[in-house]
Design a protein around this motif. Structure first.
Motif, PDB file in Angstrom:
ATOM      1  N   GLU A   1       0.901  -1.346   0.040  1.00  0.00           N
ATOM      2  CA  GLU A   1       0.248  -0.100   0.123  1.00  0.00           C
ATOM      3  C   GLU A   1       0.690   1.174  -0.014  1.00  0.00           C
ATOM      4  O   GLU A   1       1.719   1.456   0.594  1.00  0.00           O
ATOM      5  CB  GLU A   1      -0.851  -0.002   1.359  1.00  0.00           C
TER       6      GLU A   1
ATOM      7  N   SER B   1      -0.796   4.433  -0.388  1.00  0.00           N
ATOM      8  CA  SER B   1      -1.653   5.297   0.019  1.00  0.00           C
ATOM      9  C   SER B   1      -3.065   4.808   0.145  1.00  0.00           C
ATOM     10  O   SER B   1      -3.626   4.151  -0.734  1.00  0.00           O
ATOM     11  CB  SER B   1      -1.849   6.533  -0.869  1.00  0.00           C
ATOM     12  N   ARG B   2      -3.892   5.198   1.028  1.00  0.00           N
ATOM     13  CA  ARG B   2      -5.209   4.759   1.650  1.00  0.00           C
ATOM     14  C   ARG B   2      -6.144   5.975   2.172  1.00  0.00           C
ATOM     15  O   ARG B   2      -5.844   6.157   3.260  1.00  0.00           O
ATOM     16  CB  ARG B   2      -5.457   3.502   2.317  1.00  0.00           C
ATOM     17  N   GLN B   3      -6.737   6.658   1.364  1.00  0.00           N
ATOM     18  CA  GLN B   3      -7.456   7.616   2.172  1.00  0.00           C
ATOM     19  C   GLN B   3      -8.921   7.749   1.719  1.00  0.00           C
ATOM     20  O   GLN B   3      -9.117   7.496   0.451  1.00  0.00           O
ATOM     21  CB  GLN B   3      -6.802   9.182   1.512  1.00  0.00           C
TER      22      GLN B   3
ATOM     23  N   GLY C   1      -7.524   4.261  -2.789  1.00  0.00           N
ATOM     24  CA  GLY C   1      -5.984   3.652  -2.433  1.00  0.00           C
ATOM     25  C   GLY C   1      -5.045   3.690  -3.718  1.00  0.00           C
ATOM     26  O   GLY C   1      -5.529   3.557  -4.827  1.00  0.00           O
TER      27      GLY C   1
ATOM     28  N   HIS D   1      -4.940   1.578  -8.625  1.00  0.00           N
ATOM     29  CA  HIS D   1      -5.668   2.609  -8.072  1.00  0.00           C
ATOM     30  C   HIS D   1      -7.065   1.757  -7.447  1.00  0.00           C
ATOM     31  O   HIS D   1      -7.584   1.002  -8.507  1.00  0.00           O
ATOM     32  CB  HIS D   1      -5.929   3.650  -8.730  1.00  0.00           C
TER      33      HIS D   1
END
Length: 160
Positions: free
Chosen positions: A112, A114-116, A120, A139
């Motif tokens: 991972e 980024s995970r917002q 992700g 993505h």
């Protein structure tokens, strides 16, 4: 007056990731038919492997890119679904660096980035004996509830 504590899962993040992988695997005949094996899973991560067999080589006698992509996409799927929430690919790309060969054991390691919110980004490195042969970026988009606790009622479905 009775005060109750909010619900909290008794599972650790690693246990959730393992349960998510096991649940997905039960319903994933494509992976089993390709001979993909799960080596490791954790929160936001997954490492899978696949051997390049005779039926996976192309006219240049190298591993067909579609099979390499399928392995990378699967590692991505297991990584982004490791939280137990229904998550799908929104966009993916792959860069082929070196060819895979008949008999190679491809290892795809997803992590991972980024995970917002519901989005992700995951990177997957595909290697053979420690040599990188491809890099994949996916993505993801969370589309619904838990698939490990049976709460998929909130899954987005396309309009007819």
């Amino acid at each position: 007056m009775v005060v109750t504590a909010p619900f909290t899962s008794a599972r650790t993040p690693d246990e959730t990731a393992r349960l998510a992988a096991d649940t997905m695997w039960e319903n994933d005949p494509a992976c089993r038919n390709l001979g993909i094996e799960i080596l490791d899973v954790g929160p936001g991560t997954a490492t899978l492997a696949m051997k390049v067999v005779d039926t996976m080589v192309n006219g240049h006698d190298t591993a067909h890119g579609g099979y390499i992509f399928a392995l990378a996409d699967t590692a991505f799927a297991y990584g982004c679904n490791s939280y137990g929430t229904v998550t799908v690919a929104a966009q993916c790309s792959i860069t082929f660096i070196r060819p895979g060969r008949r008999g190679d054991r491809l290892v795809a390691s997803a992590r991972e980035v980024s995970r917002q919110g519901r989005n992700g980004i995951y990177d997957v490195t595909i290697s053979v004996d420690g040599t990188v042969i491809a890099e994949f970026r996916g993505h993801s988009r969370i589309v619904g509830g838990s698939f490990i606790d049976g709460d998929v009622s909130k899954v987005d479905t396309p309009a007819p």
